[in-house]
Design an enzyme around this catalytic site. Structure first.
Site, short mmCIF file in Angstrom:
data_model
loop_
_atom_site.label_atom_id
_atom_site.label_comp_id
_atom_site.label_asym_id
_atom_site.label_seq_id
_atom_site.Cartn_x
_atom_site.Cartn_y
_atom_site.Cartn_z
CB ALA A 252 -0.93 0.01 1.22
N PRO A 254 3.05 4.47 -0.76
CG PRO A 254 3.40 6.58 -1.72
CD PRO A 254 3.42 5.11 -2.05
N GLY A 256 -1.33 6.62 -1.43
CA GLY A 256 -2.18 7.44 -2.29
C GLY A 256 -3.44 6.71 -2.70
CE LYS A 257 -1.96 2.79 -7.47
NZ LYS A 257 -0.62 3.21 -7.01
CG ASP A 275 4.27 -1.44 2.06
OD1 ASP A 275 3.74 -1.19 0.96
OD2 ASP A 275 5.49 -1.49 2.23
CG ASP A 320 0.41 -0.20 -6.59
OD1 ASP A 320 0.93 -0.52 -7.67
OD2 ASP A 320 0.43 0.96 -6.15
CB CYS A 373 4.25 2.23 -11.87
SG CYS A 373 5.50 1.82 -10.65
#
EC number: 2.1.1.176
Length: 437
Positions: A252, A254, A256-257, A275, A320, A373
């Site tokens: 998770a 930093p 943002g999502k 995390d 993510d 990403c």
């Protein structure tokens, strides 16, 4: 501290494999006086951004490569070359100030070397570049392995990807739906004299036409707006959130999502953010506190569900996944220096392990959104294809929309000049498996 010296020390840490430049000021730059920080950051990030191109030039100018103990001198040379070729700093200042830093490194012998090489570069760089004109590394400013991979996977797009990676990234905001509409915030920005426009694909996204200190933006301290790239903002709506759902945000930090999920659907029963490291979750906690949101934070390896999962299923999972970050090179140019070709299959293995581990925590009928990403299919469509092949109760849900390209599985967004970062999504639903006698 001299900004060039600070930049050289930050870049040395990257070249030595001891640190990354990251999205904020590295410790070496943080020690610089405030008025010189912008210059120091530009020098470090700029030298990293153009390093493959600068390295080709340096190799032509140097009689022999630097020893491992002299990475700091190599960093100084790269910073000097960056100033000569990619900045508006007067050439005499670029050379003189860079050479002067060798003394502060306690390597006075390097002054003569740096002076000679930089002055030769000043005179000869056009002729050397003409000699290297057919080398795609010169034009792409990407390490050779990555340039080849991009060309192989995206033959029609690789040059545009490289151009976007080499550009300065736009500053994108996410408007908090809990506190008003995007249109209302755009009007507020106009009234404050700040030029901005709505993002094309994210309903909450705003692009500032000129970067600024985000803490001075209207409503930032009150949690009405956050910084987040447009591509990353798409996750919340792709998850099809609804009241009462329990949601897992894996990997998770930093945050943002994590925050966006809670902004989009205030009626969620719980958001669990996992995390690997507690110090990374501190960033998630800071973001939650600024936005006045709540989530359950757990420091654990997402693959070790026995250590952190309480057995209650999730109706939605956002994975993510750790990746090569090849879609966000413009924001983290040191990826060009730190990422190696052997990293990619290792990351794909990790991504597959995370998918396998988290899938049992998803409720039947639930949705798992896989995100990276990265722009490399090895980590994206190929990882999803392998997972679907070995997971009978996993079924892909098509992602529709005007954004990105449609590979064999999922949706691939490539980095866009003045637009979104490179990103990948795949949407999976857990179905009931019919047994056959």
């Amino acid at each position: 501290m001299n900004p060039r010296l600070a930049a050289a020390r930050a870049l040395t840490a990257v070249l030595s494999g001891k640190a990354s430049l990251g999205s904020s000021l590295p410790p070496q730059l943080d020690k610089v006086e405030h008025h010189d920080r912008a210059l120091a950051q530009d020098l470090a990030f700029g030298a990293a951004r153009w390093q493959p191109r600068l390295q080709l030039l340096a190799e032509k100018l140097l009689e022999k490569p630097f020893k491992a103990a002299d990475k700091d001198v190599e960093a100084l040379l790269l910073i000097g070359l960056y100033q000569l070729l990619h900045s508006r700093i007067p050439e005499h200042a670029a050379i003189g100030e860079t050479v002067g830093c060798a003394g502060a490194l306690k390597k006075p012998w390097a002054k003569g070397l740096l002076n000679a090489v930089l002055r030769r570069a000043q005179r000869e760089h056009e002729a050397i570049f003409a000699e290297l004109d057919r080398d795609p590394v010169l034009h792409s400013a990407h390490p050779r392995w990555l340039q080849k991979a991009l060309k192989a996977h995206w033959p029609q797009h690789w040059q545009a990807i490289c151009a976007a990676n080499n550009a300065h990234p736009p500053l994108i905001l996410r408007v908090n739906r809990r506190h008003g509409s995007r249109d209302a915030y755009l009007n507020e920005l106009r009234e404050a004299g700040i030029e901005a426009e709505p993002c094309t694909h994210s309903r909450d996204g705003v692009r500032l036409l000129q970067p600024c200190d985000v803490t001075t933006l209207p409503g930032f301290k009150e949690g009405r707006v956050s910084v987040q790239d447009e591509a990353a903002q798409l996750a919340a709506d792709l998850l099809e959130l609804a009241p009462g759902q329990r949601v897992l945000d894996a990997c998770a930090a930093p945050g943002g999502k994590t925050c966006h999920l809670l902004e989009v659907e205030p009626g969620l029963s719980e958001v669990v953010a996992v995390d690997l490291e507690a110090k990374r979750l501190a960033r998630v906690r800071e973001n939650l506190e600024r936005l006045h949101l709540e989530a359950t934070l757990i420091a654990a390896d997402g693959r070790d569900t026995g250590a952190w999962w309480d057995g209650r299923p999730f109706q939605r999972i956002l994975l993510d996944a750790p990746c090569s970050a090849t879609g966000v090179i413009r924001r983290h140019p040191d990826i060009k220096l730190t990422r190696k070709p052997e990293d990619i299959p290792a990351l794909a293995q990790l991504q597959g392990e995370l998918l396998d581990a988290l899938w049992p925590t998803l409720a039947p009928g639930g949705i798992l959104l896989y995100a990276t990403c990265s722009v490399l299919p090895t980590e994206n469509s190929e990882t999803i294809a392998a997972f679907l092949a070995r997971t009978p109760d996993a079924q892909e849900v098509a992602i529709t929309g005007e954004f990105g390209l449609q590979p064999a599985h999922g949706r691939q967004l490539l980095p866009q000049l003045d637009g979104h970062d490179g990103f990948y999504y795949a949407k999976l639903i857990k179905t009931a498996v019919t047994s056959h006698s």
